[in-house]
Design a protein around this motif. Structure first.
Motif, PDB file in Angstrom:
ATOM      1  N   MET A  39       0.668  -1.551   0.075  1.00 20.72           N
ATOM      2  CA  MET A  39      -0.176   0.410  -0.394  1.00 20.72           C
ATOM      3  C   MET A  39       1.355   1.102  -0.365  1.00 20.72           C
ATOM      4  N   THR A  40       0.917   1.894  -0.965  1.00 16.88           N
ATOM      5  CA  THR A  40       0.983   3.291  -0.647  1.00 16.88           C
ATOM      6  C   THR A  40       0.643   3.918   0.020  1.00 16.88           C
ATOM      7  N   LEU A  41       1.135   5.013   1.125  1.00 13.82           N
ATOM      8  CA  LEU A  41       0.633   5.830   1.803  1.00 13.82           C
ATOM      9  C   LEU A  41       0.410   7.029   1.547  1.00 13.82           C
ATOM     10  N   LYS A  42      -0.803   8.286   2.018  1.00 14.10           N
ATOM     11  CA  LYS A  42      -1.399   9.478   0.874  1.00 14.10           C
ATOM     12  C   LYS A  42      -0.279  10.452   2.152  1.00 14.10           C
ATOM     13  N   ARG A  43       0.419  11.947   1.546  1.00 14.59           N
ATOM     14  CA  ARG A  43       0.266  12.791   2.021  1.00 14.59           C
ATOM     15  C   ARG A  43      -0.689  13.327   3.146  1.00 14.59           C
ATOM     16  N   VAL A  44      -0.211  13.790   3.689  1.00 13.58           N
ATOM     17  CA  VAL A  44      -1.561  14.806   4.201  1.00 13.58           C
ATOM     18  C   VAL A  44      -0.698  16.132   4.594  1.00 13.58           C
ATOM     19  N   VAL A  45      -1.914  17.089   4.048  1.00 12.63           N
ATOM     20  CA  VAL A  45      -1.711  18.363   4.526  1.00 12.63           C
ATOM     21  C   VAL A  45      -2.304  19.049   4.934  1.00 12.63           C
ATOM     22  N   VAL A  46      -2.488  20.073   6.124  1.00 13.08           N
ATOM     23  CA  VAL A  46      -3.510  20.933   6.255  1.00 13.08           C
ATOM     24  C   VAL A  46      -3.746  22.088   5.777  1.00 13.08           C
ATOM     25  N   THR A  47      -5.332  23.067   5.421  1.00 15.49           N
ATOM     26  CA  THR A  47      -5.993  23.260   4.470  1.00 15.49           C
ATOM     27  C   THR A  47      -6.949  24.887   5.060  1.00 15.49           C
ATOM     28  N   GLY A  48      -6.948  24.599   6.670  1.00  9.65           N
ATOM     29  CA  GLY A  48      -7.441  25.490   6.560  1.00  9.65           C
ATOM     30  C   GLY A  48      -7.763  25.434   8.169  1.00  9.65           C
ATOM     31  N   LEU A  49      -8.113  26.388   8.537  1.00  6.36           N
ATOM     32  CA  LEU A  49      -7.221  26.232  10.468  1.00  6.36           C
ATOM     33  C   LEU A  49      -8.652  27.640  10.738  1.00  6.36           C
ATOM     34  N   GLY A  50      -9.523  26.845  12.424  1.00  8.37           N
ATOM     35  CA  GLY A  50     -10.041  27.764  12.473  1.00  8.37           C
ATOM     36  C   GLY A  50     -10.088  27.937  14.660  1.00  8.37           C
ATOM     37  N   ALA A  51     -10.208  28.897  14.376  1.00 11.21           N
ATOM     38  CA  ALA A  51      -9.638  29.003  16.536  1.00 11.21           C
ATOM     39  C   ALA A  51     -10.492  29.886  17.142  1.00 11.21           C
ATOM     40  N   LEU A  52     -10.754  29.763  18.638  1.00  7.80           N
ATOM     41  CA  LEU A  52     -12.389  30.761  19.328  1.00  7.80           C
ATOM     42  C   LEU A  52     -11.583  30.377  20.717  1.00  7.80           C
ATOM     43  N   THR A  53     -10.830  31.369  21.393  1.00  4.53           N
ATOM     44  CA  THR A  53      -9.457  31.201  22.551  1.00  4.53           C
ATOM     45  C   THR A  53      -9.717  32.069  23.491  1.00  4.53           C
ATOM     46  N   PRO A  54      -9.141  32.298  24.298  1.00  3.78           N
ATOM     47  CA  PRO A  54      -9.455  32.879  26.018  1.00  3.78           C
ATOM     48  C   PRO A  54      -8.525  34.040  24.733  1.00  3.78           C
ATOM     49  N   ILE A  55      -7.633  34.002  24.331  1.00  2.27           N
ATOM     50  CA  ILE A  55      -7.284  35.679  24.312  1.00  2.27           C
ATOM     51  C   ILE A  55      -7.590  35.903  21.752  1.00  2.27           C
ATOM     52  N   GLY A  56      -8.455  35.239  21.466  1.00  2.39           N
ATOM     53  CA  GLY A  56      -8.816  35.723  20.415  1.00  2.39           C
ATOM     54  C   GLY A  56      -9.786  34.216  20.054  1.00  2.39           C
ATOM     55  N   ASN A  57     -11.242  35.370  19.283  1.00  5.46           N
ATOM     56  CA  ASN A  57     -12.350  34.918  18.800  1.00  5.46           C
ATOM     57  C   ASN A  57     -12.199  33.808  17.561  1.00  5.46           C
ATOM     58  N   THR A  58     -10.871  34.683  16.712  1.00  8.46           N
ATOM     59  CA  THR A  58     -11.197  33.886  14.979  1.00  8.46           C
ATOM     60  C   THR A  58      -9.224  33.666  15.565  1.00  8.46           C
ATOM     61  N   LEU A  59      -9.285  33.001  14.141  1.00 11.26           N
ATOM     62  CA  LEU A  59      -7.553  32.731  13.627  1.00 11.26           C
ATOM     63  C   LEU A  59      -6.662  33.589  14.220  1.00 11.26           C
ATOM     64  N   PRO A  60      -6.726  34.907  13.127  1.00 13.99           N
ATOM     65  CA  PRO A  60      -5.718  36.083  13.265  1.00 13.99           C
ATOM     66  C   PRO A  60      -5.607  36.349  14.594  1.00 13.99           C
ATOM     67  N   ALA A  61      -6.967  36.694  15.209  1.00 13.82           N
ATOM     68  CA  ALA A  61      -7.197  37.525  16.911  1.00 13.82           C
ATOM     69  C   ALA A  61      -6.608  35.978  17.262  1.00 13.82           C
ATOM     70  N   TYR A  62      -5.992  34.908  16.965  1.00  5.80           N
ATOM     71  CA  TYR A  62      -5.470  34.646  17.999  1.00  5.80           C
ATOM     72  C   TYR A  62      -3.629  34.739  17.951  1.00  5.80           C
ATOM     73  N   TRP A  63      -3.671  34.449  17.062  1.00  2.00           N
ATOM     74  CA  TRP A  63      -2.175  34.918  16.874  1.00  2.00           C
ATOM     75  C   TRP A  63      -1.807  35.966  17.351  1.00  2.00           C
ATOM     76  N   GLU A  64      -2.045  36.667  16.466  1.00  2.00           N
ATOM     77  CA  GLU A  64      -1.640  38.404  17.414  1.00  2.00           C
ATOM     78  C   GLU A  64      -1.813  37.947  18.817  1.00  2.00           C
ATOM     79  N   GLY A  65      -2.479  37.578  19.312  1.00  5.90           N
ATOM     80  CA  GLY A  65      -2.536  37.379  20.901  1.00  5.90           C
ATOM     81  C   GLY A  65      -1.349  36.489  21.340  1.00  5.90           C
ATOM     82  N   LEU A  66      -0.749  34.949  20.909  1.00  2.74           N
ATOM     83  CA  LEU A  66       0.266  34.680  21.158  1.00  2.74           C
ATOM     84  C   LEU A  66       1.506  35.908  20.612  1.00  2.74           C
ATOM     85  N   LYS A  67       1.904  36.194  19.934  1.00  7.58           N
ATOM     86  CA  LYS A  67       3.377  37.251  19.415  1.00  7.58           C
ATOM     87  C   LYS A  67       2.900  38.358  20.671  1.00  7.58           C
TER      88      LYS A  67
END
Length: 417
Positions: free
Chosen positions: A1-29
């Motif tokens: 069997m040939t194993l497939k490659r797996v990639v990530v094509t979408g992200l979403g975040a609802l966190t204590p430091i930001g309710n969207t992905l961009p806000a979460y990343w700004e909070g982390l940085k």
């Protein structure tokens, strides 16, 4: 069997430091702390009076209130994060084969608030056995995956992993494995948790697991600091769209990175305490490196479990030194729980997202709240204290561990040619 490659094509975040992905990343940085006095209930009589709550969240802005009433907050959080990730991925929903699209989600506890409120209502009503007909569907963890699949019509693999605080990394690893084996083209994965309630805070207080630094909540989560005194309870959700590489390539998808492999192990030692020699942690990282076909020196960044507990933090760092040897001194290591608190079953999802954003932006999010060096930690290690650091990141490893001795690691990388 040939194993497939797996990639990530979408992200979403609802966190204590930001309710969207961009806000979460700004909070982390920016090194933002999400800890503050609890607003979800009156915590004045509790030993711990603060948490990392999701802030300014109004579920009616995201879904019909009638539908929302059928869901515990942990499922509401899941739906919001997944919606962002689906939009971010630009998936052509009408063109997908629904039998090749699945949902593998993670939650360590599920509908704890629902369970608490139904039992309280029962006892207040002189034990009259009247329960909400949605009590069980709102409480059980697997309904999060059910709601997601129903909304998007995904008929592929569908379940929820429950591995305590390792639940969402478990989910990501299972999703990776299913796609790799050719069982699906796309899997929505990640995790959600909503345990900031009387039962959650009171239960963890009884275990003496939480910080009690009530005079300074924003500095309470302090991984690797000499004066750390327990973790800070968090809540929220993180969602990732995992996709088979050729499938993503054919549709011209944006690719955040590739999942190279993972590992899982058990301490087989204690229901809550980590193994004193870090045996399971050493093994899980070794298994992940082996499956990914990597040497320790290939890794640039390790996002640690790092909960801010006296024993757990020390054990993980010693395990990293054991696995990486001299290369440990060339790594960037950080615990983003210093900012988000501990999202329990959702922790691995938001921390894997942090790794992918570090890879894409060449920025290592910091371990904030470091004030006093721990004499038990090697000062030559770069624990990325207090400020984000610029660094090219090609490969990142994320660790998550759970009560019961459950250990998971996952390795993410820039897309290889």
């Amino acid at each position: 069997m040939t194993l497939k490659r797996v990639v990530v094509t979408g992200l979403g975040a609802l966190t204590p430091i930001g309710n969207t992905l961009p806000a979460y990343w700004e909070g982390l940085k920016s090194g933002t702390s999400g800890a503050a006095p609890i607003t979800h209930f009156d915590a004045s009589l509790f030993k711990t009076k603060f948490a990392c709550e999701v802030k300014n969240f109004e579920v009616g802005q995201f879904m019909d209130r009638k539908e929302a009433r059928k869901m515990d907050p942990f499922a509401q959080y899941a739906m919001v994060a997944v919606d962002e990730a689906i939009k971010d991925s630009n998936l052509p929903l009408a063109e997908l084969d629904p039998d090749r699209a699945g949902v593998i989600w993670g939650s360590g506890i599920g509908g704890l608030l629902t369970f608490q409120e139904e039992v309280k209502s029962y006892t207040k009503g002189n034990c009259n056995p009247r329960f909400n007909p949605f009590f069980i569907p709102k409480m059980i963890p697997d309904l999060s995956a059910g709601h997601i699949s129903i909304k998007y019509g995904f008929r592929g693999p569908n379940f929820v992993t429950v591995s305590a605080c390792a639940s969402s990394t478990n989910a990501l690893y299972d999703a990776f494995t299913f796609i790799r084996l050719g069982k699906a083209d796309i899997i929505v994965s990640g995790g959600s948790e909503a345990a900031v309630c009387e039962a959650g805070v009171g239960g963890f207080n009884a275990m003496k697991a939480l910080s009690e630094r009530n005079d300074s909540p924003e500095t309470a989560s302090r991984p690797y600091d000499q004066d750390r005194d327990g973790f800070v309870l968090g809540e929220g959700a993180g969602a990732l769209i995992l996709e088979e590489y050729e499938h993503a390539k054919r549709r011209g998808a944006k690719i955040y990175g590739e999942v190279l492999g993972g590992g899982m192990s058990a301490d087989a030692y204690h229901i809550t305490a980590p193994h004193p020699e870090g045996a399971g942690i050493i093994k899980v990282m070794q298994y992940a490196l082996e499956e990914a076909g990597l040497r320790p020196e290939d890794v640039d960044y390790v996002n640690t479990h790092g909960t801010s507990t006296p024993l757990g933090d020390l054990g993980e760092i010693k395990a990293i030194q054991k696995v990486f040897g001299e290369h440990a001194y060339k790594l960037n290591i950080s615990s983003t729980k210093s900012m988000t608190g501990h999202l329990l079953g959702a922790a691995g999802a938001i921390e894997s997202i942090a790794c992918l954003l570090a890879i894409n932006e060449s920025i290592i999010p910091p371990t904030i709240n470091h004030f006093t060096d721990d004499a038990g930690l090697d000062p030559r290690l770069n624990l990325t204290f207090n400020k984000a650091q610029k660094r090219e990141v090609n490969i990142a490893l994320s660790n998550t561990f759970g009560f019961g001795g459950h250990n998971f690691s996952i390795i993410l990388s820039k897309l290889k040619a």
